[in-house]
Design a protein around this motif. Structure first.
Motif, short mmCIF file in Angstrom:
data_model
loop_
_atom_site.label_atom_id
_atom_site.label_comp_id
_atom_site.label_asym_id
_atom_site.label_seq_id
_atom_site.Cartn_x
_atom_site.Cartn_y
_atom_site.Cartn_z
N ALA A 333 0.83 -1.21 0.00
CA ALA A 333 0.00 0.00 0.00
C ALA A 333 0.87 1.26 0.00
O ALA A 333 0.54 2.24 -0.68
N LEU A 334 1.97 1.23 0.74
CA LEU A 334 2.85 2.40 0.76
C LEU A 334 3.52 2.60 -0.59
O LEU A 334 3.73 3.73 -1.03
N LYS A 335 3.85 1.50 -1.27
CA LYS A 335 4.41 1.64 -2.62
C LYS A 335 3.37 2.19 -3.59
O LYS A 335 3.70 2.94 -4.51
N LYS A 336 2.12 1.83 -3.38
CA LYS A 336 1.03 2.41 -4.18
C LYS A 336 0.97 3.91 -3.98
O LYS A 336 0.83 4.68 -4.94
N HIS A 337 1.09 4.35 -2.72
CA HIS A 337 1.12 5.79 -2.44
C HIS A 337 2.38 6.43 -3.02
O HIS A 337 2.40 7.65 -3.26
N GLY A 338 3.40 5.62 -3.26
CA GLY A 338 4.63 6.13 -3.84
C GLY A 338 4.63 6.13 -5.36
O GLY A 338 5.66 6.43 -5.98
N GLY A 339 3.50 5.78 -5.97
CA GLY A 339 3.36 5.88 -7.43
C GLY A 339 3.50 4.59 -8.21
O GLY A 339 3.50 4.61 -9.44
N VAL A 340 3.58 3.44 -7.53
CA VAL A 340 3.74 2.15 -8.22
C VAL A 340 2.39 1.64 -8.70
O VAL A 340 1.39 1.71 -7.98
N GLY A 341 2.35 1.13 -9.94
CA GLY A 341 1.13 0.57 -10.49
C GLY A 341 0.76 -0.74 -9.81
O GLY A 341 1.60 -1.42 -9.21
N LYS A 342 -0.52 -1.10 -9.91
CA LYS A 342 -1.04 -2.26 -9.20
C LYS A 342 -0.29 -3.54 -9.56
O LYS A 342 -0.04 -4.40 -8.69
N ASN A 343 0.12 -3.69 -10.79
CA ASN A 343 0.76 -4.93 -11.23
C ASN A 343 2.22 -5.02 -10.83
O ASN A 343 2.85 -6.06 -11.02
N GLU A 344 2.78 -3.95 -10.28
CA GLU A 344 4.20 -3.94 -9.91
C GLU A 344 4.42 -3.89 -8.40
O GLU A 344 5.55 -3.77 -7.94
N LEU A 345 3.36 -4.02 -7.64
CA LEU A 345 3.47 -3.84 -6.19
C LEU A 345 4.24 -4.96 -5.50
O LEU A 345 4.75 -4.77 -4.40
N SER A 346 4.33 -6.12 -6.14
CA SER A 346 5.04 -7.25 -5.53
C SER A 346 6.54 -7.22 -5.82
O SER A 346 7.29 -8.05 -5.31
N VAL A 347 6.98 -6.27 -6.63
CA VAL A 347 8.39 -6.15 -6.99
C VAL A 347 9.07 -5.17 -6.04
O VAL A 347 8.52 -4.11 -5.73
N GLU A 348 10.25 -5.54 -5.54
CA GLU A 348 10.96 -4.64 -4.62
C GLU A 348 11.17 -3.28 -5.26
O GLU A 348 11.62 -3.17 -6.41
N ASN A 349 10.84 -2.23 -4.49
CA ASN A 349 11.01 -0.87 -4.99
C ASN A 349 11.19 0.05 -3.79
O ASN A 349 10.24 0.65 -3.29
N VAL A 350 12.41 0.13 -3.31
CA VAL A 350 12.71 0.90 -2.10
C VAL A 350 12.47 2.40 -2.32
O VAL A 350 11.98 3.09 -1.42
N LYS A 351 12.76 2.86 -3.52
CA LYS A 351 12.58 4.29 -3.82
C LYS A 351 11.10 4.67 -3.73
O LYS A 351 10.75 5.69 -3.12
N ALA A 352 10.23 3.86 -4.30
CA ALA A 352 8.79 4.14 -4.24
C ALA A 352 8.28 4.01 -2.81
O ALA A 352 7.42 4.79 -2.38
N LEU A 353 8.81 3.06 -2.08
CA LEU A 353 8.39 2.88 -0.69
C LEU A 353 8.76 4.11 0.13
O LEU A 353 7.97 4.57 0.97
N GLU A 354 9.94 4.65 -0.13
CA GLU A 354 10.36 5.85 0.60
C GLU A 354 9.45 7.03 0.28
O GLU A 354 9.10 7.81 1.16
N ALA A 355 9.03 7.13 -0.97
CA ALA A 355 8.11 8.21 -1.36
C ALA A 355 6.74 8.00 -0.70
O ALA A 355 6.13 8.94 -0.19
N GLY A 356 6.28 6.75 -0.72
CA GLY A 356 4.97 6.46 -0.14
C GLY A 356 4.95 6.55 1.37
O GLY A 356 3.88 6.74 1.98
#
Length: 556
Positions: A333-356
């Motif tokens: 959910a935090l990665k979603k708030h960080g701009g990640v699309g629904k189909n990519e939420l299971s992929v590690e993305n520390v940058k998006a998590l930090e934004a979210g």
């Protein structure tokens, strides 16, 4: 892993008398609805009035996303975890509405191994509380139209009737209707409409009343419309209060059930979290506080709506003193708030998590403004990576807030033991010093601006001329000191549901404002708030069935 409904159907439930006995409820105070449900007498509150309360824990969350947060699941899991570490605990939740059950959302009794049971009953008719609210609401509607038909001695303006009919179902075709068609014998022709039952002011009143007498007093104050002379007309003016209270005589009593691990649970009341305050009933919460060491409850949607209303409306009216807050979030959910699309939420993305994370940080800062300590509960998923979890721990530590991983969906109470220990540490630290956000004596406009600026972080509030006119009228009618119950999208801090994360540089626009004088709050409307949902293209109802052996499928 088994489905939620399979887990629920395999539950080893105790007889409800045994569940009641665990927390000292005498059999004389129970009204049985079969073996696993019971109404609990309000006499418990009177008999234990001088007894000290247990500690009240609020479970809230970040702004909800399609990725899911699991707030109710964590609530149920935490209550079971507290019991596992030796704290006699109650959970207190809202009743699900039939509309969402047959629409998009499905059931609302937790998930996995952190559920409240009997799940099917809770999600269907349960003990009939919502039906009682529906009937009381529509009785008042019938009395209004009969009053018009019988000569209208009060001089009610048919074009200024604010009371709408309700039904506990998602039915968009009923949002706007015309009643009284077919000739003079069928009543006065006028525009009307239906809301969903849980949006009725009577539901909000049921959940804020401290007693039957308080319920009647609140019902009497409900404003159903205005006269041609611009004076408010109340339910009391129509002599409707006694009959409505009679219909609600059983509904006001809390419903006792249990979790999968036999932790006692009150499931009572279900006011909309947008148009109303979104919390379970005051009588259920206060009764639980007399029976347990810890009471775990929740508020609707994210902390910007749910927690704020819990603190500023429910706690204020019920004189509650919360000891700690749990803010639920997930990495997805935090990665979603960080701009990640629904189909990519299971992929590690520390940058998006930090934004979210900025969304979570804002909720943490907001909760602290009420003087109550908080802990962040990360509802763990198998796709969460070590780097992502480490980032959350580091970021929360920098804010002076503990973060705990929970696995309640897969492990039940066992998966919440660390969270339970941290909650006890916070609750027993004595640092809680609860205070509402604003004083009731402030002007309506000022109270709205405080919420918008302090909680939403808006730059300001814009009011339409029609809203300013209504505010002036409310204050002239002596309603200016009521608390504020903001109605806006749950998906964003702003009034634009597409602005995720922690937006800034925006203003909140109040395009309408209503009063629930009986419930006791003013409702500023920011954006288009739906009071009657519609069904999706493929409703959940299409997949729900009951088999010849009584097994229910598709509900959850």
């Amino acid at each position: 892993m088994k489905t939620d409904v399979q887990i629920a159907q395999e539950a080893q439930m105790l007889h409800i008398k045994e569940v009641a006995g665990k927390v000292g409820i005498d059999e004389k105070d129970l009204e049985l609805y079969g073996n696993f449900k019971a109404k609990v007498s309000l006499d418990i509150l009177k008999e234990r009035a001088d007894q000290a309360n247990g500690k009240l824990i609020l479970v809230t969350a970040i702004n909800p996303t399609a990725a899911g947060e699991g707030k109710t699941t964590v609530n149920v899991g935490l209550s079971m975890g507290l019991n596992k570490i030796g704290k006699r605990t109650f959970t207190a939740l809202r009743e699900p509405s039939l509309g969402p059950c047959f629409g998009v959302k499905g059931g609302a009794a937790g998930g996995g191994y952190a559920q409240v049971v009997p799940m099917e009953d809770i999600n269907l008719h349960f003990t009939g509380d919502i039906h009682a609210v529906t009937t009381a609401n529509n009785l008042l509607a019938a009395l209004i139209d009969n009053h018009l038909h019988q000569g209208n001695p009060l001089g009610i303006d048919p074009n200024r009737i604010a009371w709408r009919r309700v039904v506990d179902m998602n039915d968009r075709s009923l949002r706007n209707i015309v009643v009284g068609l077919g000739g003079k014998t069928n009543g006065v022709t006028r525009e009307d409409g239906f809301d969903i039952s849980v949006a009725s002011e009577i539901m909000a009143i049921l959940c804020l009343a401290n007693s039957l007498d308080d319920l009647k007093e609140r019902l009497s104050k409900m404003i159903i419309g205005y006269t041609y002379a611009n004076q408010p007309v109340t339910a009391k003016d129509l002599d409707a209060v006694g009959a409505m209270a009679l219909l609600l005589k059983d509904a006001i009593k809390p419903n006792l059930v249990q979790t999968l691990e036999n932790t006692p649970a009150f499931i009572h009341g279900g006011p909309f979290a947008n148009i109303a305050h979104g919390c379970n009933s005051v009588v259920a919460t206060k009764t639980a506080l007399k029976l347990a060491d810890y009471v775990v409850t929740e508020a609707g949607f994210g902390a910007d709506l749910g927690a704020e209303k819990f603190f500023d409306i429910k706690c204020r009216y019920a004189n509650l003193d919360p000891s700690a807050v749990v803010i639920v979030a997930t990495v997805k959910a935090l990665k979603k708030h960080g701009g990640v699309g629904k189909n990519e939420l299971s992929v590690e993305n520390v940058k998006a998590l930090e934004a979210g994370f900025e969304n979570l940080q804002r909720h943490i800062e907001n909760v602290k403004k009420f003087g109550v300590p908080c802990v962040v509960a990360i509802n763990e998923f198998p796709t969460d990576t070590e780097a992502e979890l480490n980032l959350l721990e580091t970021k929360c530590a920098a804010l002076g807030v503990p973060v705990v991983l929970t696995q309640v969906f897969a492990k039940g109470g066992e998966g919440a033991i660390k969270l339970a220990e941290k909650v006890v540490e916070l609750a027993e630290s004595g640092v809680a010093n609860f205070k509402p956000l604003y004083a009731l004596e402030m002007p309506i406009i000022e109270k709205i601006e405080i919420i918008a600026k302090e909680i939403y972080r808006a730059d300001g509030v814009e009011f339409t001329p029609a809203v300013l006119k209504k505010i002036k009228k409310f204050e002239e009618d002596g309603l200016g000191e009521l608390p504020i119950c903001m109605a806006k999208t749950q998906y964003s801090f702003s009034d634009d549901q597409d602005l995720l994360g922690a937006p800034d540089g925006f203003k909140i626009t109040i395009n309408d404002i209503k009063v629930s004088a009986g419930a006791g709050f003013i409702i500023p409307m920011a954006g288009n708030i739906m009071r009657m949902p519609g069904l999706p293209k493929v409703p959940a109802a299409n997949k729900i069935d009951i088999l010849s052996d009584g097994e229910i499928i598709g509900l959850f």
